[in-house]
Scaffold this motif. Structure first.
Motif, mmCIF file in Angstrom:
data_model
loop_
_atom_site.group_PDB
_atom_site.id
_atom_site.type_symbol
_atom_site.label_atom_id
_atom_site.label_comp_id
_atom_site.label_asym_id
_atom_site.label_seq_id
_atom_site.Cartn_x
_atom_site.Cartn_y
_atom_site.Cartn_z
ATOM 1 N N MET A 238 0.851 -1.191 0.000
ATOM 2 C CA MET A 238 0.000 0.000 0.000
ATOM 3 C C MET A 238 0.881 1.234 0.000
ATOM 4 O O MET A 238 1.681 1.422 0.913
ATOM 5 C CB MET A 238 -0.908 0.007 1.218
ATOM 6 N N LEU A 239 0.730 2.063 -1.007
ATOM 7 C CA LEU A 239 1.529 3.269 -1.077
ATOM 8 C C LEU A 239 1.120 4.220 0.037
ATOM 9 O O LEU A 239 -0.065 4.508 0.212
ATOM 10 C CB LEU A 239 1.348 3.928 -2.439
ATOM 11 N N MET A 240 2.106 4.684 0.783
ATOM 12 C CA MET A 240 1.831 5.632 1.848
ATOM 13 C C MET A 240 2.062 7.058 1.368
ATOM 14 O O MET A 240 1.256 7.944 1.625
ATOM 15 C CB MET A 240 2.758 5.365 3.041
ATOM 16 N N ALA A 241 3.185 7.261 0.691
ATOM 17 C CA ALA A 241 3.532 8.618 0.281
ATOM 18 C C ALA A 241 4.575 8.588 -0.818
ATOM 19 O O ALA A 241 5.316 7.613 -0.978
ATOM 20 C CB ALA A 241 4.051 9.416 1.474
ATOM 21 N N THR A 242 4.601 9.679 -1.543
ATOM 22 C CA THR A 242 5.585 9.891 -2.608
ATOM 23 C C THR A 242 6.394 11.120 -2.264
ATOM 24 O O THR A 242 5.816 12.159 -1.885
ATOM 25 C CB THR A 242 4.864 10.138 -3.947
ATOM 26 N N SER A 243 7.702 11.021 -2.351
ATOM 27 C CA SER A 243 8.509 12.197 -2.039
ATOM 28 C C SER A 243 9.448 12.520 -3.186
ATOM 29 O O SER A 243 10.052 11.641 -3.789
ATOM 30 C CB SER A 243 9.302 11.984 -0.748
ATOM 31 N N ASN A 244 9.522 13.792 -3.471
ATOM 32 C CA ASN A 244 10.455 14.291 -4.477
ATOM 33 C C ASN A 244 11.517 15.112 -3.774
ATOM 34 O O ASN A 244 11.223 15.845 -2.829
ATOM 35 C CB ASN A 244 9.725 15.147 -5.510
ATOM 36 N N GLU A 245 12.725 14.984 -4.244
ATOM 37 C CA GLU A 245 13.854 15.654 -3.598
ATOM 38 C C GLU A 245 13.601 17.146 -3.474
ATOM 39 O O GLU A 245 13.231 17.806 -4.459
ATOM 40 C CB GLU A 245 15.128 15.382 -4.400
ATOM 41 N N GLY A 246 13.743 17.636 -2.259
ATOM 42 C CA GLY A 246 13.634 19.068 -2.003
ATOM 43 C C GLY A 246 12.230 19.612 -1.856
ATOM 44 O O GLY A 246 12.054 20.819 -1.674
ATOM 45 N N SER A 247 11.238 18.738 -1.912
ATOM 46 C CA SER A 247 9.869 19.234 -1.735
ATOM 47 C C SER A 247 9.122 18.355 -0.734
ATOM 48 O O SER A 247 9.592 17.281 -0.360
ATOM 49 C CB SER A 247 9.133 19.267 -3.070
ATOM 50 N N LYS A 248 7.966 18.840 -0.322
ATOM 51 C CA LYS A 248 7.179 18.097 0.665
ATOM 52 C C LYS A 248 6.605 16.826 0.047
ATOM 53 O O LYS A 248 6.256 16.798 -1.130
ATOM 54 C CB LYS A 248 6.031 18.964 1.177
ATOM 55 N N ALA A 249 6.490 15.824 0.887
ATOM 56 C CA ALA A 249 5.945 14.553 0.412
ATOM 57 C C ALA A 249 4.447 14.669 0.146
ATOM 58 O O ALA A 249 3.750 15.477 0.766
ATOM 59 C CB ALA A 249 6.214 13.466 1.446
ATOM 60 N N ASN B 185 2.374 9.205 -14.475
ATOM 61 C CA ASN B 185 2.216 9.190 -13.025
ATOM 62 C C ASN B 185 3.101 8.080 -12.477
ATOM 63 O O ASN B 185 2.936 6.928 -12.845
ATOM 64 C CB ASN B 185 0.749 8.934 -12.690
ATOM 65 N N ASN B 186 4.019 8.429 -11.588
ATOM 66 C CA ASN B 186 4.947 7.421 -11.078
ATOM 67 C C ASN B 186 4.357 6.500 -10.033
ATOM 68 O O ASN B 186 4.962 5.515 -9.655
ATOM 69 C CB ASN B 186 6.183 8.115 -10.495
ATOM 70 N N ARG B 187 3.177 6.830 -9.521
ATOM 71 C CA ARG B 187 2.615 6.054 -8.426
ATOM 72 C C ARG B 187 2.148 4.695 -8.921
ATOM 73 O O ARG B 187 1.386 4.592 -9.865
ATOM 74 C CB ARG B 187 1.456 6.820 -7.793
ATOM 75 N N LEU B 188 2.612 3.643 -8.236
ATOM 76 C CA LEU B 188 2.269 2.282 -8.621
ATOM 77 C C LEU B 188 1.125 1.742 -7.773
ATOM 78 O O LEU B 188 1.099 1.941 -6.571
ATOM 79 C CB LEU B 188 3.467 1.355 -8.425
ATOM 80 N N ALA B 189 0.228 1.036 -8.432
ATOM 81 C CA ALA B 189 -0.791 0.268 -7.718
ATOM 82 C C ALA B 189 -0.422 -1.205 -7.867
ATOM 83 O O ALA B 189 -0.195 -1.684 -8.979
ATOM 84 C CB ALA B 189 -2.172 0.535 -8.292
ATOM 85 N N PHE B 190 -0.347 -1.911 -6.757
ATOM 86 C CA PHE B 190 0.067 -3.306 -6.765
ATOM 87 C C PHE B 190 -1.118 -4.240 -6.585
ATOM 88 O O PHE B 190 -2.085 -3.928 -5.878
ATOM 89 C CB PHE B 190 1.048 -3.573 -5.611
#
Lengths: 115, 113
Positions: free
Chosen positions: A45-56, B98-103
């Motif tokens: 389950m994806l919790m969060a995505t973070s990009n360098e130097g910015s807020k998640a 969109n880089n977000r993956l759904a598994f």
């Protein structure tokens, strides 16, 4: 190539403790890092995505004050589980991507157990 | 939001048998498709991916997958499995751009020598 190191691999601590998990891309620059949580026999389950130097960017239902994410450089992101409780016990996995259209490369995961 | 379905969570088969794992996704737009494998005690590794072009994709270790757009499917196949193919296999999808993956929930595959 494309190695992602995640540390520590296992943490056991008391309720109320804050725990920091590190995710490093060892041989490439990760513009984007992802944090997942995996329950037994469930999908990641994806919790969060973070990009360098910015807020998640957090997924719906994930408390950003509970799960603090910092992506300070192109090779390091950290997830801090603040004031952890037993219900936070889980397997946490990070991944890193070199950019849009690039596949994600995964760390070994961190097994967090809160007593 | 896209979702991914994998059926038959547990698969047990003998060496040299053929393997096919189903993956269906729900998203109407352009997608990128992936299969990841997780060997016991190891991290997730990319097995193969589809972005565009030939819908039959060849991956590592003799695996292949076929993208059938009309069926929203991306099934994984291997004609003859080995004991070392014992692992958990995850299908994943992201929307184009969109880089977000759904598994999916994964398939636990056990190959008996």
């Amino acid at each position: 190539g494309a190695v992602v190191s995640q540390h520590p691999s296992r943490v056991i601590c008391k309720s109320g403790t804050s725990v920091k998990i590190e995710c490093r891309s060892l041989d490439f620059q990760a513009t984007t890092m992802f944090w997942y949580r995996q329950f037994p026999k469930q999908s990641l389950m994806l919790m969060a995505t973070s990009n360098e130097g910015s807020k998640a960017t957090y997924e719906q239902g994930v408390e950003k004050d509970k799960f603090l994410i910092n992506h300070a450089s192109l090779t390091l992101s950290t997830l801090t589980v603040t004031s952890a409780h037993p219900e936070d016990s889980s397997f946490y996995i990070c991944s890193a991507s070199g950019g849009e259209g690039q596949p994600q490369h995964f760390g070994d995961g961190t097994r967090l157990s809160i007593l | 939001a896209q979702s991914v379905s994998q059926h038959n969570h547990h698969v047990i088969l003998s060496e040299a048998a053929s393997l096919e794992l189903g993956c269906n996704y729900s998203y109407g737009g352009t997608v990128n498709l992936f299969w990841y494998v997780q060997y016991p005690g190891q991290h997730l590794q990319l097995l193969l991916k589809y972005f565009s072009g030939d819908p039959l994709v060849k991956g590592i270790k003799g695996f292949e997958a076929e993208f059938i757009k009309s069926k929203f499917s991306f099934n994984l196949r291997k004609p003859s499995v080995q004991w070392s193919d014992t692992a958990e296999y995850f299908c994943a999808v992201n929307a184009y751009g969109n880089n977000r993956l759904a598994f999916g929930k994964g398939n636990q595959v056990v190959v008996i020598p």
